[in-house]
Design an enzyme around this catalytic site. Structure first.
Site, short mmCIF file in Angstrom:
data_model
loop_
_atom_site.label_atom_id
_atom_site.label_comp_id
_atom_site.label_asym_id
_atom_site.label_seq_id
_atom_site.Cartn_x
_atom_site.Cartn_y
_atom_site.Cartn_z
CG ASP A 60 -2.17 -0.79 1.03
OD1 ASP A 60 -2.87 -0.54 0.03
OD2 ASP A 60 -2.46 -1.66 1.87
CD GLU A 65 -4.55 11.64 2.73
OE1 GLU A 65 -5.19 10.65 2.36
OE2 GLU A 65 -5.00 12.80 2.75
CG ASP A 66 -3.12 6.50 4.62
OD1 ASP A 66 -3.97 7.30 5.05
OD2 ASP A 66 -3.32 5.75 3.67
NE ARG A 85 -0.82 1.77 4.10
CZ ARG A 85 -1.37 2.89 3.67
NH1 ARG A 85 -2.66 3.07 3.85
NH2 ARG A 85 -0.65 3.83 3.09
NE ARG A 130 -6.68 0.16 8.12
CZ ARG A 130 -6.35 0.26 6.86
NH1 ARG A 130 -5.57 1.23 6.46
NH2 ARG A 130 -6.81 -0.60 5.98
CG HIS A 160 -8.60 6.58 5.84
ND1 HIS A 160 -7.89 6.17 4.74
CD2 HIS A 160 -7.99 6.01 6.92
CE1 HIS A 160 -6.89 5.38 5.12
NE2 HIS A 160 -6.93 5.27 6.43
CB CYS A 247 -4.72 8.25 -0.33
SG CYS A 247 -5.43 7.67 -1.84
C1 CIR Z 1 -5.45 0.74 2.99
O1 CIR Z 1 -6.42 0.04 3.26
O2 CIR Z 1 -4.72 1.20 3.87
C2 CIR Z 1 -5.16 1.02 1.54
N1 CIR Z 1 -5.53 -0.08 0.75
C3 CIR Z 1 -5.88 2.28 1.06
C4 CIR Z 1 -5.42 3.53 1.76
C5 CIR Z 1 -6.00 4.76 1.17
N2 CIR Z 1 -5.51 5.89 1.88
C6 CIR Z 1 -6.11 7.06 1.94
O3 CIR Z 1 -7.16 7.23 1.38
N3 CIR Z 1 -5.54 8.00 2.65
#
Ligand code: CIR
Length: 253
Positions: A60, A65-66, A85, A130, A160, A247
């Site tokens: 991922d 962004e995360d 992650r 999360r 999110h 993201c």
């Molecule tokens: C996840 O589930 O963490 C990733 N497949 C998708 C994350 C998307 N992130 C975001 O929109 N900030």
């Protein structure tokens, strides 16, 4: 100049985390082409794009962004909620260090950047699968000295907070009221997603334009009716991994 950090798509992208959608095959070639187009749009809007190499073992990791919360004064390195992650932050620390001061949240706090909506000095954190209340406490301790207050927001049926609501401009939010309660956001104007496009609440404002998925024409029309210049991108393959437009970059003004 606005810096935008992006990361190439991992060869293991198809093994991404999924929470609210079924796994369907992802075409890596198309996904990479869409990601290149996204970068091109950022550049056309004046961003200096810093593109990090793919992380072969982090499926991922395109969703940068995360990994961080970028504020004018400081960046917070997150501790992503999904164990797969958590290692994504290491290379982001190296990329951000020359650009901005860094602070960190620590276990047992978990928070994904996609859950963090910054509206002036108020920071909203989605209480998702999360991000947890320990993260909210730590963020208040880290950022209170800069004048920020951090509060949690309940979410319904979305990954999110920024799946549910994003900033269009300084006074306007794009929102899906089925995912988050509009009452939590005082003193803002709202544009609601078209009911037939529930996942259209994620938009990325850059330099006076709005980067927005081509898949949501009815919500796009609502943005344009309110005078916004919308630049569309096709992110259909990224959407199969539950990603959208905010993201895939970290914007450092
Ligand atoms: C996840 O589930 O963490 C990733 N497949 C998708 C994350 C998307 N992130 C975001 O929109 N900030």
């Amino acid at each position: 100049m606005v810096n935008a950090i992006t990361r190439e798509i991992s060869p293991r992208f198809a093994e991404c985390e999924l929470t609210h959608i079924e796994r369907i095959p992802i075409d890596l070639t198309i996904a990479r082409a869409q990601h290149c187009e996204y970068i091109k749009v950022l550049q056309e809007l004046g961003c200096n794009v810093i593109e990090l190499p793919a992380e072969p073992d982090l499926p991922d990791s395109v969703f940068v962004e995360d990994t961080a919360i970028i504020l004018p004064e400081v960046a917070v390195i997150t501790r992503p909620g999904a164990d797969s992650r958590k290692p994504e932050t290491e290379s982001i620390v190296r990329a951000l260090t020359p650009l901005i001061d860094l602070v960190h949240v620590h276990a047992p706090a978990t928070v994904d950047g996609g859950d963090v909506l910054v509206l002036g000095k108020r920071i909203y954190v989605g209480l998702s699968t999360r991000s947890n209340s320990e993260a909210i406490q730590q963020l208040n301790a880290l950022l209170g000295g800069f004048g920020y207050s951090v509060t949690g927001v309940e979410l319904h049926n979305c990954l999110h907070l920024k799946s549910a609501v994003t900033r269009v401009d300084g006074q306007t939010l794009l929102i899906n009221q089925n995912y988050v309660d509009l009452a939590g956001f005082e003193n803002f104007d709202f544009i609601e997603v078209d009911p037939s496009e529930p996942d259209a609440a994620n938009c990325l404002p850059i330099a006076g334009s709005i980067i927005f998925p081509i898949a949501f024409p009815k919500t796009r029309a609502r943005l344009e009716e309110r005078g916004h210049n919308v630049v569309t991108v096709d992110v259909s393959e990224l959407a199969k991994a539950e990603g959208a437009v905010t993201c895939c970059s970290l914007i450092v003004d």
